[in-house]
Design a protein around this motif. Structure first.
Motif, PDB file in Angstrom:
ATOM      1  N   MET A  93       0.842  -1.192   0.000  1.00 21.94           N
ATOM      2  CA  MET A  93       0.000   0.000   0.000  1.00 21.94           C
ATOM      3  C   MET A  93       0.880   1.245   0.000  1.00 21.94           C
ATOM      4  N   TRP A  94       0.561   2.189  -0.881  1.00 20.75           N
ATOM      5  CA  TRP A  94       1.259   3.472  -0.967  1.00 20.75           C
ATOM      6  C   TRP A  94       0.336   4.507  -0.343  1.00 20.75           C
ATOM      7  N   VAL A  95       0.820   5.186   0.704  1.00 19.10           N
ATOM      8  CA  VAL A  95       0.001   6.086   1.521  1.00 19.10           C
ATOM      9  C   VAL A  95       0.593   7.491   1.489  1.00 19.10           C
ATOM     10  N   SER A  96      -0.281   8.496   1.311  1.00 21.52           N
ATOM     11  CA  SER A  96       0.161   9.892   1.311  1.00 21.52           C
ATOM     12  C   SER A  96       0.548  10.321   2.716  1.00 21.52           C
ATOM     13  N   ASP A  97       1.256  11.444   2.821  1.00 23.56           N
ATOM     14  CA  ASP A  97       1.678  11.920   4.146  1.00 23.56           C
ATOM     15  C   ASP A  97       0.509  12.421   4.982  1.00 23.56           C
ATOM     16  N   ASP A  98      -0.702  12.519   4.379  1.00 22.57           N
ATOM     17  CA  ASP A  98      -1.883  12.878   5.171  1.00 22.57           C
ATOM     18  C   ASP A  98      -2.814  11.677   5.383  1.00 22.57           C
ATOM     19  N   GLY A  99      -2.285  10.455   5.156  1.00 22.10           N
ATOM     20  CA  GLY A  99      -3.011   9.247   5.532  1.00 22.10           C
ATOM     21  C   GLY A  99      -4.018   8.706   4.534  1.00 22.10           C
ATOM     22  N   LYS A 100      -3.888   9.066   3.281  1.00 23.13           N
ATOM     23  CA  LYS A 100      -4.813   8.570   2.255  1.00 23.13           C
ATOM     24  C   LYS A 100      -4.091   7.542   1.371  1.00 23.13           C
ATOM     25  N   VAL A 101      -4.816   6.493   1.005  1.00 21.26           N
ATOM     26  CA  VAL A 101      -4.242   5.473   0.131  1.00 21.26           C
ATOM     27  C   VAL A 101      -4.152   6.044  -1.281  1.00 21.26           C
ATOM     28  N   ILE A 102      -2.928   6.054  -1.819  1.00 13.37           N
ATOM     29  CA  ILE A 102      -2.675   6.566  -3.162  1.00 13.37           C
ATOM     30  C   ILE A 102      -2.821   5.455  -4.195  1.00 13.37           C
ATOM     31  N   ASP A 103      -2.251   4.290  -3.870  1.00 18.54           N
ATOM     32  CA  ASP A 103      -2.257   3.193  -4.828  1.00 18.54           C
ATOM     33  C   ASP A 103      -1.998   1.890  -4.087  1.00 18.54           C
ATOM     34  N   LEU A 104      -2.286   0.777  -4.766  1.00 22.32           N
ATOM     35  CA  LEU A 104      -2.046  -0.550  -4.226  1.00 22.32           C
ATOM     36  C   LEU A 104      -1.328  -1.385  -5.279  1.00 22.32           C
ATOM     37  N   TRP A 105      -0.338  -2.174  -4.833  1.00 16.80           N
ATOM     38  CA  TRP A 105       0.305  -3.166  -5.683  1.00 16.80           C
ATOM     39  C   TRP A 105      -0.056  -4.512  -5.069  1.00 16.80           C
ATOM     40  N   ARG A 106      -0.801  -5.313  -5.815  1.00 18.48           N
ATOM     41  CA  ARG A 106      -1.351  -6.558  -5.298  1.00 18.48           C
ATOM     42  C   ARG A 106      -0.553  -7.756  -5.811  1.00 18.48           C
ATOM     43  N   LEU A 111       0.688 -12.615  -9.795  1.00 16.06           N
ATOM     44  CA  LEU A 111       0.926 -13.986  -9.352  1.00 16.06           C
ATOM     45  C   LEU A 111       1.792 -14.776 -10.331  1.00 16.06           C
ATOM     46  N   GLU A 112       1.441 -14.794 -11.600  1.00 10.96           N
ATOM     47  CA  GLU A 112       2.229 -15.571 -12.566  1.00 10.96           C
ATOM     48  C   GLU A 112       3.664 -15.056 -12.662  1.00 10.96           C
ATOM     49  N   GLU A 113       3.817 -13.746 -12.670  1.00  8.88           N
ATOM     50  CA  GLU A 113       5.158 -13.152 -12.729  1.00  8.88           C
ATOM     51  C   GLU A 113       5.982 -13.542 -11.508  1.00  8.88           C
ATOM     52  N   LEU A 114       5.383 -13.489 -10.322  1.00  7.68           N
ATOM     53  CA  LEU A 114       6.087 -13.854  -9.094  1.00  7.68           C
ATOM     54  C   LEU A 114       6.376 -15.352  -9.041  1.00  7.68           C
ATOM     55  N   GLN A 115       5.404 -16.163  -9.452  1.00  7.56           N
ATOM     56  CA  GLN A 115       5.594 -17.618  -9.400  1.00  7.56           C
ATOM     57  C   GLN A 115       6.750 -18.089 -10.277  1.00  7.56           C
ATOM     58  N   ALA A 116       7.103 -17.306 -11.287  1.00  9.69           N
ATOM     59  CA  ALA A 116       8.240 -17.662 -12.137  1.00  9.69           C
ATOM     60  C   ALA A 116       9.556 -17.615 -11.363  1.00  9.69           C
ATOM     61  N   HIS A 117       9.552 -17.023 -10.162  1.00  8.50           N
ATOM     62  CA  HIS A 117      10.774 -16.854  -9.371  1.00  8.50           C
ATOM     63  C   HIS A 117      10.835 -17.743  -8.137  1.00  8.50           C
ATOM     64  N   HIS A 118       9.861 -18.644  -7.968  1.00  6.08           N
ATOM     65  CA  HIS A 118       9.919 -19.541  -6.815  1.00  6.08           C
ATOM     66  C   HIS A 118       9.292 -20.890  -7.163  1.00  6.08           C
ATOM     67  N   GLU A 119       9.621 -21.870  -6.358  1.00  6.83           N
ATOM     68  CA  GLU A 119       9.060 -23.216  -6.528  1.00  6.83           C
ATOM     69  C   GLU A 119       7.575 -23.189  -6.183  1.00  6.83           C
TER      70      GLU A 119
END
Length: 173
Positions: A93-106, A111-119
């Motif tokens: 979660m990316w949060v502004s300095d006044d406590g608001k959510v700016i963006d999310l990286w899920r 999943l497929e991109e990450l799974q390519a790097h682990h068993e």
């Protein structure tokens, strides 16, 4: 506590009584602190321990302060049905300095991109048993760090200054 290298206490912050499991604190500009209260909230306290803002989210483990004062914070994602189980895929979660959510990286969206790097994990095997109320944790995002300028980063773009390094505990990645 803020302590000097000799172990002397220089300043103390107090937490509101309704926050019991606060596991991580990050000193911010002007003597404020960002506080991770596990599965409750991300807090920003001023020098006098007053709550500047409260972001009610299932945050855990870490906070990274960016140069512009915004924050990167791991948090639980929502439970998804995956291969016959209820599974959590964490979020950055990316949060502004006044406590608001700016963006999310899920992690789910990568999943497929990450799974390519682990068993494959046990959770990747199909399951046809009863669904439990409690979910499983696929990755468990433990740490987030913005990489500094280093000789390696100048040679290899994967390690360049400003890239974000994360630790996904459950897959040793």
């Amino acid at each position: 506590y803020l302590m000097d290298m000799g172990g002397r206490r220089l300043h103390t912050w107090s937490l509101p009584d309704d926050y019991k499991h606060c596991e991580y604190f990050e000193l911010l500009a002007g003597g404020e602190v960002a506080v991770v209260c596990v599965n409750q909230a991300l807090l920003k306290l001023d020098r006098e321990s007053n709550v500047v803002w409260r972001l009610g989210q299932s945050v855990h483990h870490d906070v990274e302060v960016l140069t512009d004062g915004t924050l990167l914070v791991p948090r639980q994602g929502r439970l998804r049905r995956y291969k016959g189980r209820r599974v959590n895929f964490d979020v950055l979660m990316w949060v502004s300095d006044d406590g608001k959510v700016i963006d999310l990286w899920r992690t789910w969206e990568h999943l497929e991109e990450l799974q390519a790097h682990h068993e494959p994990t046990q959770l990747d095997e199909p399951f046809d048993g009863p669904i439990t109320k409690k979910g499983h944790d696929y990755y468990h995002l433990n740490t987030v760090e913005v990489l500094p300028d280093t000789p390696l980063g100048r040679e290899d773009e994967r390690f360049r200054a400003g890239n974000i390094l994360i630790c996904l505990r459950n897959v040793n990645l």
